[in-house]
Design a protein around this motif. Structure first.
Motif, mmCIF file in Angstrom:
data_model
loop_
_atom_site.group_PDB
_atom_site.id
_atom_site.type_symbol
_atom_site.label_atom_id
_atom_site.label_comp_id
_atom_site.label_asym_id
_atom_site.label_seq_id
_atom_site.Cartn_x
_atom_site.Cartn_y
_atom_site.Cartn_z
ATOM 1 N N GLN A 12 0.832 -1.203 0.000
ATOM 2 C CA GLN A 12 0.000 0.000 0.000
ATOM 3 C C GLN A 12 0.867 1.252 0.000
ATOM 4 O O GLN A 12 0.541 2.241 -0.655
ATOM 5 C CB GLN A 12 -0.937 0.002 1.217
ATOM 6 C CG GLN A 12 -1.948 1.118 1.195
ATOM 7 C CD GLN A 12 -2.898 1.024 0.026
ATOM 8 O OE1 GLN A 12 -3.538 -0.002 -0.179
ATOM 9 N NE2 GLN A 12 -2.998 2.077 -0.771
ATOM 10 N N GLN A 13 2.004 1.212 0.695
ATOM 11 C CA GLN A 13 2.927 2.348 0.684
ATOM 12 C C GLN A 13 3.480 2.571 -0.720
ATOM 13 O O GLN A 13 3.578 3.708 -1.183
ATOM 14 C CB GLN A 13 4.080 2.119 1.665
ATOM 15 C CG GLN A 13 3.658 2.130 3.124
ATOM 16 C CD GLN A 13 4.847 1.935 4.039
ATOM 17 O OE1 GLN A 13 5.826 2.675 3.948
ATOM 18 N NE2 GLN A 13 4.771 0.935 4.916
ATOM 19 N N VAL A 14 3.836 1.481 -1.405
ATOM 20 C CA VAL A 14 4.334 1.595 -2.781
ATOM 21 C C VAL A 14 3.236 2.169 -3.673
ATOM 22 O O VAL A 14 3.484 3.078 -4.474
ATOM 23 C CB VAL A 14 4.827 0.226 -3.314
ATOM 24 C CG1 VAL A 14 5.151 0.312 -4.804
ATOM 25 C CG2 VAL A 14 6.039 -0.251 -2.526
ATOM 26 N N ALA A 15 2.011 1.661 -3.535
ATOM 27 C CA ALA A 15 0.885 2.183 -4.325
ATOM 28 C C ALA A 15 0.678 3.668 -4.041
ATOM 29 O O ALA A 15 0.436 4.454 -4.966
ATOM 30 C CB ALA A 15 -0.391 1.396 -4.032
ATOM 31 N N ASP A 16 0.803 4.079 -2.781
ATOM 32 C CA ASP A 16 0.632 5.488 -2.416
ATOM 33 C C ASP A 16 1.689 6.360 -3.100
ATOM 34 O O ASP A 16 1.383 7.454 -3.581
ATOM 35 C CB ASP A 16 0.720 5.667 -0.897
ATOM 36 C CG ASP A 16 -0.451 5.049 -0.138
ATOM 37 O OD1 ASP A 16 -1.481 4.724 -0.773
ATOM 38 O OD2 ASP A 16 -0.312 4.876 1.095
ATOM 39 N N ILE A 17 2.930 5.877 -3.146
ATOM 40 C CA ILE A 17 4.011 6.639 -3.781
ATOM 41 C C ILE A 17 3.771 6.751 -5.285
ATOM 42 O O ILE A 17 3.892 7.838 -5.871
ATOM 43 C CB ILE A 17 5.378 5.990 -3.475
ATOM 44 C CG1 ILE A 17 5.699 6.133 -1.987
ATOM 45 C CG2 ILE A 17 6.482 6.602 -4.346
ATOM 46 C CD1 ILE A 17 6.849 5.259 -1.511
ATOM 47 N N LEU A 18 3.405 5.638 -5.921
ATOM 48 C CA LEU A 18 3.151 5.673 -7.366
ATOM 49 C C LEU A 18 1.935 6.542 -7.689
ATOM 50 O O LEU A 18 1.929 7.285 -8.670
ATOM 51 C CB LEU A 18 2.972 4.254 -7.909
ATOM 52 C CG LEU A 18 4.223 3.373 -7.871
ATOM 53 C CD1 LEU A 18 3.884 1.940 -8.284
ATOM 54 C CD2 LEU A 18 5.322 3.947 -8.747
ATOM 55 N N ARG A 19 0.891 6.469 -6.838
ATOM 56 C CA ARG A 19 -0.301 7.311 -7.030
ATOM 57 C C ARG A 19 0.073 8.789 -6.958
ATOM 58 O O ARG A 19 -0.378 9.599 -7.768
ATOM 59 C CB ARG A 19 -1.353 6.974 -5.981
ATOM 60 C CG ARG A 19 -2.667 7.741 -6.155
ATOM 61 C CD ARG A 19 -3.675 7.462 -5.050
ATOM 62 N NE ARG A 19 -3.914 6.057 -4.824
ATOM 63 C CZ ARG A 19 -3.410 5.355 -3.799
ATOM 64 N NH1 ARG A 19 -2.638 5.945 -2.893
ATOM 65 N NH2 ARG A 19 -3.689 4.073 -3.664
ATOM 66 N N ALA A 20 0.921 9.134 -5.998
ATOM 67 C CA ALA A 20 1.367 10.529 -5.861
ATOM 68 C C ALA A 20 2.140 10.964 -7.103
ATOM 69 O O ALA A 20 1.976 12.094 -7.578
ATOM 70 C CB ALA A 20 2.225 10.695 -4.610
#
Length: 136
Positions: A12-20
């Motif tokens: 989820q942290q990786v997804a959050d970074i890519l989403r940003a």
């Protein structure tokens, strides 16, 4: 970048970074994401973690994936106004695979069902339909 002490799962942290990165324009519409291997190296995680992060973004409709080719940032969808006149019942649901294909919606994108008495129900893609209700 990744907080291994956090209660937020690593994928989820990786997804959050890519989403940003997508939201800030660092990853532009139509741009291909780095390979799973390259992303795994960048974030110092396993490929399964990257696959899970990509699945989150795909479910949100932010990216599209083609097997054995890769993933791209999805082009923004144009919003389509739909007039809802008279009494109507509007519900939302996750579409069946056939409804997803017919409406061209990504995995995880809701479908709106507009029902009016005496008419066939209308299915609308939830990521681009804007319901316009007169007087509202």
């Amino acid at each position: 970048m990744i907080d291994r002490e956090s209660y937020t799962p690593v994928h989820q942290q990786v997804a959050d970074i890519l989403r940003a990165r997508i939201d800030q324009g660092e990853l532009a519409p139509g741009e291909k994401l780095a390979s799973e291997g390259r992303l795994a190296q960048e974030f110092e995680v396993g490929r399964d973690t990257i696959r899970d992060a990509i699945a989150v973004l795909r479910a949100e409709g932010r990216i599209v994936t083609e097997r054995r080719v890769g993933s791209w940032v999805r082009e923004p969808r144009q919003l389509v106004p739909v007039d809802v006149v008279g009494p109507a019942r509007v519900t939302a649901h996750i579409p069946s695979p056939e409804e997803r294909r017919r409406l061209g919606v990504g995995q995880g994108v809701a479908v709106l069902r507009v029902e009016r008495e005496g008419q066939e129900p209308m299915l609308l893609a939830g990521d681009r339909a804007v319901l316009v209700i007169p007087g509202a």
